[in-house]
Design an enzyme around this catalytic site. Structure first.
Site, PDB file in Angstrom:
ATOM      1  N   TYR A  86       0.682  -1.348  -0.186  1.00  0.00           N
ATOM      2  CA  TYR A  86      -0.104  -0.105  -0.137  1.00  0.00           C
ATOM      3  C   TYR A  86       0.751   1.161  -0.050  1.00  0.00           C
ATOM      4  O   TYR A  86       0.537   2.273  -0.572  1.00  0.00           O
ATOM      5  CB  TYR A  86      -0.857  -0.033   1.287  1.00  0.00           C
ATOM      6  CG  TYR A  86      -1.829   1.041   1.155  1.00  0.00           C
ATOM      7  CD1 TYR A  86      -3.120   0.874   0.546  1.00  0.00           C
ATOM      8  CD2 TYR A  86      -1.714   2.532   1.616  1.00  0.00           C
ATOM      9  CE1 TYR A  86      -4.127   2.061   0.292  1.00  0.00           C
ATOM     10  CE2 TYR A  86      -2.703   3.344   1.680  1.00  0.00           C
ATOM     11  CZ  TYR A  86      -3.784   3.273   0.879  1.00  0.00           C
ATOM     12  OH  TYR A  86      -4.743   4.300   0.767  1.00  0.00           O
ATOM     13  N   PHE A 138      -7.039  22.145 -24.446  1.00  0.00           N
ATOM     14  CA  PHE A 138      -7.471  20.601 -24.590  1.00  0.00           C
ATOM     15  C   PHE A 138      -8.622  20.302 -23.712  1.00  0.00           C
ATOM     16  O   PHE A 138      -8.625  20.931 -22.650  1.00  0.00           O
ATOM     17  CB  PHE A 138      -6.378  19.723 -24.355  1.00  0.00           C
ATOM     18  CG  PHE A 138      -6.626  18.133 -24.335  1.00  0.00           C
ATOM     19  CD1 PHE A 138      -6.456  17.740 -25.593  1.00  0.00           C
ATOM     20  CD2 PHE A 138      -6.785  17.366 -23.490  1.00  0.00           C
ATOM     21  CE1 PHE A 138      -7.146  16.442 -25.930  1.00  0.00           C
ATOM     22  CE2 PHE A 138      -7.379  16.102 -23.428  1.00  0.00           C
ATOM     23  CZ  PHE A 138      -7.329  15.510 -24.788  1.00  0.00           C
ATOM     24  N   THR A 139      -9.404  19.320 -24.231  1.00  0.00           N
ATOM     25  CA  THR A 139     -10.874  19.272 -23.457  1.00  0.00           C
ATOM     26  C   THR A 139     -10.701  18.976 -21.947  1.00  0.00           C
ATOM     27  O   THR A 139     -11.293  19.950 -21.178  1.00  0.00           O
ATOM     28  CB  THR A 139     -11.652  18.056 -24.134  1.00  0.00           C
ATOM     29  OG1 THR A 139     -10.582  16.984 -24.149  1.00  0.00           O
ATOM     30  CG2 THR A 139     -11.835  18.160 -25.545  1.00  0.00           C
ATOM     31  N   ASP A 229       1.993  20.917 -20.580  1.00  0.00           N
ATOM     32  CA  ASP A 229       1.241  19.339 -20.813  1.00  0.00           C
ATOM     33  C   ASP A 229       2.407  18.479 -21.397  1.00  0.00           C
ATOM     34  O   ASP A 229       2.346  18.790 -22.737  1.00  0.00           O
ATOM     35  CB  ASP A 229      -0.034  19.583 -21.604  1.00  0.00           C
ATOM     36  CG  ASP A 229      -0.683  18.507 -21.626  1.00  0.00           C
ATOM     37  OD1 ASP A 229      -0.301  17.338 -21.675  1.00  0.00           O
ATOM     38  OD2 ASP A 229      -2.049  18.645 -21.899  1.00  0.00           O
ATOM     39  N   LYS A 272       0.023   8.322 -23.524  1.00  0.00           N
ATOM     40  CA  LYS A 272       0.326   8.353 -24.982  1.00  0.00           C
ATOM     41  C   LYS A 272       1.866   8.294 -25.110  1.00  0.00           C
ATOM     42  O   LYS A 272       2.196   7.200 -25.251  1.00  0.00           O
ATOM     43  CB  LYS A 272       0.108  10.074 -24.969  1.00  0.00           C
ATOM     44  CG  LYS A 272      -1.333  10.678 -24.621  1.00  0.00           C
ATOM     45  CD  LYS A 272      -2.502  10.084 -25.133  1.00  0.00           C
ATOM     46  CE  LYS A 272      -3.617  10.470 -24.572  1.00  0.00           C
ATOM     47  NZ  LYS A 272      -4.103  11.805 -23.914  1.00  0.00           N
ATOM     48  N   ARG A 396     -13.589  15.246 -35.738  1.00  0.00           N
ATOM     49  CA  ARG A 396     -13.101  16.419 -35.291  1.00  0.00           C
ATOM     50  C   ARG A 396     -13.546  17.497 -35.709  1.00  0.00           C
ATOM     51  O   ARG A 396     -12.893  18.138 -36.711  1.00  0.00           O
ATOM     52  CB  ARG A 396     -11.415  16.198 -34.835  1.00  0.00           C
ATOM     53  CG  ARG A 396     -11.028  15.480 -33.616  1.00  0.00           C
ATOM     54  CD  ARG A 396     -11.731  16.032 -32.362  1.00  0.00           C
ATOM     55  NE  ARG A 396     -11.117  15.349 -31.207  1.00  0.00           N
ATOM     56  CZ  ARG A 396     -11.856  15.091 -30.060  1.00  0.00           C
ATOM     57  NH1 ARG A 396     -13.048  15.592 -30.136  1.00  0.00           N
ATOM     58  NH2 ARG A 396     -11.222  14.615 -29.081  1.00  0.00           N
ATOM     59  N   PHE A 463     -20.128  14.568 -28.618  1.00  0.00           N
ATOM     60  CA  PHE A 463     -19.759  13.492 -29.662  1.00  0.00           C
ATOM     61  C   PHE A 463     -19.497  12.055 -29.033  1.00  0.00           C
ATOM     62  O   PHE A 463     -19.484  11.311 -30.060  1.00  0.00           O
ATOM     63  CB  PHE A 463     -18.285  14.013 -30.164  1.00  0.00           C
ATOM     64  CG  PHE A 463     -17.265  14.438 -29.156  1.00  0.00           C
ATOM     65  CD1 PHE A 463     -17.242  15.334 -28.294  1.00  0.00           C
ATOM     66  CD2 PHE A 463     -16.123  13.201 -28.930  1.00  0.00           C
ATOM     67  CE1 PHE A 463     -16.336  15.768 -27.333  1.00  0.00           C
ATOM     68  CE2 PHE A 463     -15.439  13.582 -27.879  1.00  0.00           C
ATOM     69  CZ  PHE A 463     -15.206  14.648 -27.214  1.00  0.00           C
TER      70      PHE A 463
HETATM   71  C1  LIG Z   1      -5.039  12.724 -23.192  1.00  0.00           C
HETATM   72  C2  LIG Z   1      -4.463  13.992 -23.143  1.00  0.00           C
HETATM   73  C3  LIG Z   1      -4.802  14.593 -21.845  1.00  0.00           C
HETATM   74  C4  LIG Z   1      -5.524  13.763 -20.737  1.00  0.00           C
HETATM   75  O1  LIG Z   1      -4.877  12.829 -20.307  1.00  0.00           O
HETATM   76  P1  LIG Z   1      -5.727  11.329 -20.015  1.00  0.00           P
HETATM   77  O2  LIG Z   1      -4.854  10.320 -19.533  1.00  0.00           O
HETATM   78  O3  LIG Z   1      -6.821  11.086 -21.132  1.00  0.00           O
HETATM   79  O4  LIG Z   1      -6.608  11.903 -18.759  1.00  0.00           O
HETATM   80  C5  LIG Z   1      -4.376  15.958 -21.351  1.00  0.00           C
HETATM   81  N1  LIG Z   1      -3.561  16.698 -22.382  1.00  0.00           N
HETATM   82  C6  LIG Z   1      -3.414  16.048 -23.604  1.00  0.00           C
HETATM   83  C7  LIG Z   1      -2.624  16.869 -24.626  1.00  0.00           C
HETATM   84  C8  LIG Z   1      -3.907  14.718 -23.975  1.00  0.00           C
HETATM   85  O5  LIG Z   1      -3.860  14.155 -25.387  1.00  0.00           O
END
Ligand SMILES: *Cc1c(COP(=O)(O)O)cnc(C)c1O
Length: 499
Positions: A86, A138-139, A229, A272, A396, A463
């Site tokens: 843990y 970014f979303t 980011d 990613k 998109r 979407f």
């Molecule tokens: C995917 C993504 C995120 C968010 O990450 P998650 O692992 O999906 O929560 C943030 N910024 C960018 C540019 C992304 O492509």
């Protein structure tokens, strides 16, 4: 004795030398090709939304590069070294070590994925009424900034919004726009500048190292933090190596470090660049801020030494980080995206240029001029591509952009695109050939693609779960569009080979 490799010097002939994936296959996951009539049924059942397809009905899945990577044998071996204690798991220390080594940040807080890190960061840095500038939104990043009470401002260069601009660094920040914001709101209302590398929504477009350094200098002068980011920062580092003057002989690993030196902290989606199926982190330089973030991670994610991840997940991510900066790997990763993009360009298919790092974007508005934006050309194109070939892509465009909260009208973004996103180390060049041929087939028969209208429209992030039906098109208008083509099958039938 030096053994000289056979070179073309001897004959003075420049021969083309192909590259191949820098891995061989040890485990395979069978995929199944379906028939066109099956796919027509599947897309109807999915309401013409590729997000609602079952993945077992997909042949080549280019929906996203998020969490879809193939792990290496070393990563799978690392999974067996999971220390599921843990507290204080040794895999946490391996991850901390990898982030320090490759990204250079001393303080690490693991999270279940990128948005977990964004949540923590926005909560500790943003006060209600603040303003956060960034190089395109970014979303999830913007959603967390807004939930914490900030207003987001886009300060990316204008070229990023122009699909025809071939600017090599469309991710650059416009320092003029940034400085105007600081004058208008005052540095004290701007806790940080949110810099993405590469910029996902601009099409995986990179930012220059020189630009990142200018942003860092400007922010330091004004007492504003820079938060990177870092989700696709390795891919960005590769573009810097290839395109920025003087960087050709610097390694991707070194460039990544230089980029991170410009930032006070970073949020990361390991799904990613880092070649894992789940995982993320927040990293900071300031110890006091890191302590605040550790205070929150225990509320939302888990203890500060696992942050919602199993020990084995942290181990796989630590190994994936080291693999992600290997030159052979990153060259083939982006090389594969460009291989697909170049084939499509060669076939005359309109795509967004320059080609980005993680995906090829089809210009649906240019491909389907007979479908008005109110009938969602990109959504229609993604459906048609699936019916044609079993290839799954993502819209998109107008559907993703949603409605204007004030007027309730559909937003009409400048870009109406279909994204072909390439998972890392999953598909071979042969798969890319099949994708290019499939897109070309749809392109040849594009006049038969029909528009769509909503049958179900969710309020938020529509979407993901929206459903559609085909728009019936008056025969007369189709005949004009089709000119003298008498070879018409069922007029305007979505997709092809459907009879
Ligand atoms: C995917 C993504 C995120 C968010 O990450 P998650 O692992 O999906 O929560 C943030 N910024 C960018 C540019 C992304 O492509």
């Amino acid at each position: 004795m030096t053994i000289r490799a056979a070179t073309n010097e001897d004959t003075r002939v420049t021969r083309h030398r192909s590259w191949a994936e820098p891995w061989k296959i040890k485990v395979v996951e069978p995929i199944r090709m379906t028939t066109a009539s099956d796919r027509k049924r599947h897309i109807e059942e999915a309401g013409y939304n590729t997000f609602l397809l079952h993945s077992e009905h997909v042949y080549i899945d280019l929906l996203t590069d998020s969490g879809t990577s193939a792990m290496s044998d070393r990563q799978w071996a690392g999974m067996m070294l999971g220390d599921e204690a843990y507290a204080g798991s040794r895999n946490y220390y391996a991850l901390e070590d990898a982030v320090r080594t490759y990204y250079g940040f001393p303080e690490l807080i693991p999270t279940h994925q990128g948005r977990g890190a964004e949540h923590l960061l926005s909560t500790i840095l943003i006060k209600p009424g603040d303003h956060v500038p960034g190089n395109m939104y970014f979303t999830t990043t913007r959603a967390h900034q807004e939930l914490a009470g900030a207003t987001f401002h886009d300060v990316i260069i204008d070229e990023a919004h122009d699909p025809t601009s071939e600017h090599p660094f469309k991710g650059d920040v416009d320092l003029g726009k940034l400085s105007t914001l600081v004058k208008r709101y005052g540095a004290s209302r701007i806790p940080y500048v949110s810099v993405a590398a590469t910029v996902n929504l601009a099409g995986g477009q990179p930012i220059r190292l020189a630009n990142l350094r200018q942003v860092a200098d400007f922010c330091r002068m004004h007492g504003i933090k820079v938060i990177l980011d870092a989700t696709r920062a390795v891919e960005n580092a590769w573009f810097i190596q290839q395109r920025e003057p003087g960087m050709r002989h610097v390694t991707v690993a070194e460039i990544l470090k230089m980029m991170c030196e410009c930032a006070d902290g970073a949020t990361m989606s390991g799904k990613k660049d880092s070649l894992v199926n789940i995982g993320g982190w927040l990293a900071l330089r300031d110890r006091g801020l890191a302590e605040q973030a550790r205070g929150l991670v225990v509320v939302y994610e888990g203890l500060h030494t696992y942050g919602g991840l199993a020990g084995r997940d942290m181990e796989a991510m630590a190994i994936g980080i080291a693999e992600s900066v290997e030159e052979d790997y990153i060259r083939s990763r982006i090389g594969q995206v460009h291989y697909l993009g170049q084939q499509l360009i060669g076939l005359g298919v309109p795509v967004v240029k320059p080609l980005g790092g993680h995906a090829v974007f089809l210009d649906a508005a240019a491909m389907l001029p007979h479908i008005p934006r109110s009938e969602f050309p990109a959504q229609a194109l993604a459906s048609a591509l699936y019916v044609e070939s079993g290839v799954r892509a993502m819209e998109r465009g107008t559907v993703s952009a949603g409605r204007d909260p004030e007027t309730g009208e559909n937003r009409t973004p400048s870009l109406e695109l279909v994204r072909l996103t390439i998972p890392r180390r999953v598909y071979t060049q042969a798969h890319m050939d099949v994708v290019a041929e499939s897109v070309a087939e749809v392109f040849d028969r594009r006049r038969y693609v029909r528009g769509l209208r909503f049958t179900y429209e969710p309020k938020l992030l529509r979407f993901f779960q929206a459903r559609f039906e085909l728009v019936a098109r008056p025969a007369a208008s189709v005949v004009t569009e089709m000119g003298s083509d008498s070879n018409s099958r069922e007029i305007g039938e979505i997709g092809v080979r459907l009879q």
